[in-house]
Design a protein around this motif. Structure first.
Motif, PDB file in Angstrom:
ATOM      1  N   LEU A   1     -13.468  18.823 -36.500  1.00 35.03           N
ATOM      2  CA  LEU A   1     -14.011  19.861 -37.500  1.00 35.03           C
ATOM      3  C   LEU A   1     -13.022  20.021 -37.102  1.00 35.03           C
ATOM      4  O   LEU A   1     -11.980  21.045 -36.470  1.00 35.03           O
ATOM      5  CB  LEU A   1     -15.165  20.554 -36.701  1.00 35.03           C
ATOM      6  N   VAL A   2     -11.892  20.465 -38.651  1.00 32.22           N
ATOM      7  CA  VAL A   2     -11.035  21.260 -38.714  1.00 32.22           C
ATOM      8  C   VAL A   2     -11.208  22.255 -39.650  1.00 32.22           C
ATOM      9  O   VAL A   2     -11.791  22.267 -41.004  1.00 32.22           O
ATOM     10  CB  VAL A   2     -10.431  20.090 -39.345  1.00 32.22           C
ATOM     11  N   ASN A   3     -10.317  23.448 -39.358  1.00 29.46           N
ATOM     12  CA  ASN A   3     -10.366  24.649 -40.275  1.00 29.46           C
ATOM     13  C   ASN A   3      -9.278  24.683 -41.413  1.00 29.46           C
ATOM     14  O   ASN A   3      -8.223  25.270 -40.882  1.00 29.46           O
ATOM     15  CB  ASN A   3     -10.919  25.708 -39.266  1.00 29.46           C
ATOM     16  N   ARG A   4      -9.871  24.588 -42.345  1.00 31.93           N
ATOM     17  CA  ARG A   4      -8.938  24.920 -43.444  1.00 31.93           C
ATOM     18  C   ARG A   4      -8.634  25.987 -43.971  1.00 31.93           C
ATOM     19  O   ARG A   4      -7.556  26.187 -45.235  1.00 31.93           O
ATOM     20  CB  ARG A   4      -8.563  23.519 -44.884  1.00 31.93           C
ATOM     21  N   GLY A   5      -9.319  26.719 -43.777  1.00 31.87           N
ATOM     22  CA  GLY A   5      -9.309  28.163 -44.580  1.00 31.87           C
ATOM     23  C   GLY A   5      -8.743  29.005 -43.973  1.00 31.87           C
ATOM     24  O   GLY A   5      -8.083  29.001 -43.286  1.00 31.87           O
ATOM     25  N   THR A   6      -8.853  30.269 -44.077  1.00 33.26           N
ATOM     26  CA  THR A   6      -8.466  31.672 -43.566  1.00 33.26           C
ATOM     27  C   THR A   6      -8.829  32.447 -43.241  1.00 33.26           C
ATOM     28  O   THR A   6      -8.722  33.755 -42.403  1.00 33.26           O
ATOM     29  CB  THR A   6      -7.753  31.916 -44.881  1.00 33.26           C
ATOM     30  N   THR A   7     -10.097  31.911 -42.721  1.00 34.59           N
ATOM     31  CA  THR A   7     -11.720  32.765 -41.714  1.00 34.59           C
ATOM     32  C   THR A   7     -12.170  31.793 -41.215  1.00 34.59           C
ATOM     33  O   THR A   7     -12.222  30.955 -40.747  1.00 34.59           O
ATOM     34  CB  THR A   7     -12.697  33.111 -43.380  1.00 34.59           C
ATOM     35  N   VAL A   8     -12.920  33.420 -39.912  1.00 40.08           N
ATOM     36  CA  VAL A   8     -13.306  32.086 -39.129  1.00 40.08           C
ATOM     37  C   VAL A   8     -14.815  31.594 -39.190  1.00 40.08           C
ATOM     38  O   VAL A   8     -15.343  31.807 -40.368  1.00 40.08           O
ATOM     39  CB  VAL A   8     -13.317  33.002 -37.127  1.00 40.08           C
ATOM     40  N   LEU A   9     -15.170  30.482 -38.727  1.00 34.92           N
ATOM     41  CA  LEU A   9     -16.236  29.247 -38.900  1.00 34.92           C
ATOM     42  C   LEU A   9     -16.854  29.187 -38.096  1.00 34.92           C
ATOM     43  O   LEU A   9     -16.393  28.847 -36.373  1.00 34.92           O
ATOM     44  CB  LEU A   9     -15.914  28.294 -39.555  1.00 34.92           C
ATOM     45  N   VAL A  10     -18.631  29.309 -38.318  1.00 31.44           N
ATOM     46  CA  VAL A  10     -19.446  29.047 -36.744  1.00 31.44           C
ATOM     47  C   VAL A  10     -20.274  27.633 -37.643  1.00 31.44           C
ATOM     48  O   VAL A  10     -21.224  28.604 -39.006  1.00 31.44           O
ATOM     49  CB  VAL A  10     -20.190  30.188 -36.758  1.00 31.44           C
TER      50      VAL A  10
END
Length: 312
Positions: free
Chosen positions: A172-181
């Motif tokens: 899983l890769v966070n490509r944005g600018t916010t923390v994700l759950v």
């Protein structure tokens, strides 16, 4: 009287205005600065309990920290910026004008410092700590909160889906600018669309900071022994972040296949031996006559090839 190293608060703020640096404001909910024996550390002026700053990526922020020596002997302290990030940040980088400060008895030294918001910092809150330590190992701290401005973007991708034994692995890769759950749903279909695995979306025990990647896996203890399977993973998070990725897997019981192949090979050997024995026991053919042509000879060869092919 303040030492030569001391800087007056009005002068520090005036310099900040000239340099175009962002101003710092009060964070009322933060804990107060701490004190060591005989001396203390706190934000300069106004009785602020801690430091709070706001700025866009690339901004240089400036403030002043006070080291107050209420004792009867001079004290020398070394200043550093420490701490791990919270929220979407990874800490607050701090640079002091004078990292080592000698403060005479009953004197306060005001030390300017800067915080530089990284150019690629994601919007959100970061935290840090100013730490002062004297020669005897005694310490005092002051908290920092930094809010990074900018647009919030939620983006998530699922990558490198694969099957290893009885587990489905993926990134899983966070490509944005916010923390994700993130949440994850898993679905697998076999031949003719038969559903083999159907897990509804559930929250994963991870928090993905912007720009980070994590490798995870899903157990699949009841996977098929013989099938061709299409596997799909769907990840979702707040503010519409979602992605679906998958892979195809073919399950073959190689042990059973090897046993079947061995049995076929053994049967073939027996057949060949029997054919050879049968040929060895046949009566001798009469010598060719004038009517035995090349075509007849070709027919015999074709028969031999056909028998061999049947054995395979």
């Amino acid at each position: 009287m303040p030492s030569a190293q001391s800087a007056a608060r009005p002068a520090a703020r005036s310099a900040a205005g000239v340099l175009g640096l962002a101003a710092l404001t009060l964070l009322a909910t933060a804990p107060r600065a701490s004190a060591a024996e005989g001396w203390s550390l706190a934000p300069a002026g106004d009785g602020r309990p801690s430091f709070y700053a706001e700025g866009a990526p690339g901004t240089v922020l400036q403030d002043t920290v006070s080291v107050t020596n209420s004792g009867s002997h001079p004290v020398t302290v070394r200043l550093t910026g420490t701490g791990t990030g919270t929220g979407t940040g990874t800490g607050v980088p701090v640079t002091f004008a004078e990292p080592t400060v000698r403060v005479p008895a009953r004197t306060r030294a005001d030390v300017p410092f800067t915080m530089t918001v990284p150019a690629g910092a994601a919007p959100g809150d970061r935290s840090g700590t100013l730490l002062a330590k004297d020669a005897d190992g005694r310490t005092a701290t002051a908290r920092i909160r930094l809010h990074v401005g900018g647009p919030a973007l939620s983006a998530l991708t699922v990558e490198h889906v694969a099957v290893h034994g009885d587990r489905i692995t993926y990134d899983l890769v966070n490509r944005g600018t916010t923390v994700l759950v993130p949440k994850l749903a898993v679905r697998a279909r076999g031949l003719f669309g038969r559903v083999l695995l159907d897990r509804a979306a559930r929250t994963l025990p991870v928090r993905l900071a912007p720009g980070t990647r994590t490798g995870l896996s899903e157990p699949w203890p009841g996977r098929p022994a013989l099938d061709a399977v299409d596997i799909r993973l769907t990840a979702t998070a707040a503010d519409g972040a979602h992605d679906t990725a998958g892979t195809e897997a073919r399950f073959v019981p190689w042990g059973a296949v090897a046993g079947t192949a061995g049995a076929l090979t053994a049967g073939a050997a027996v057949t060949v031996v029997r054919l050879r024995r049968r040929r060895a026991g046949r009566p001798a053919e009469p010598p060719p006559t004038d009517t035995y042509t090349d075509r007849d000879r070709d027919t015999d060869r074709d028969t031999d090839v056909e028998l061999t092919g049947a054995v395979r």
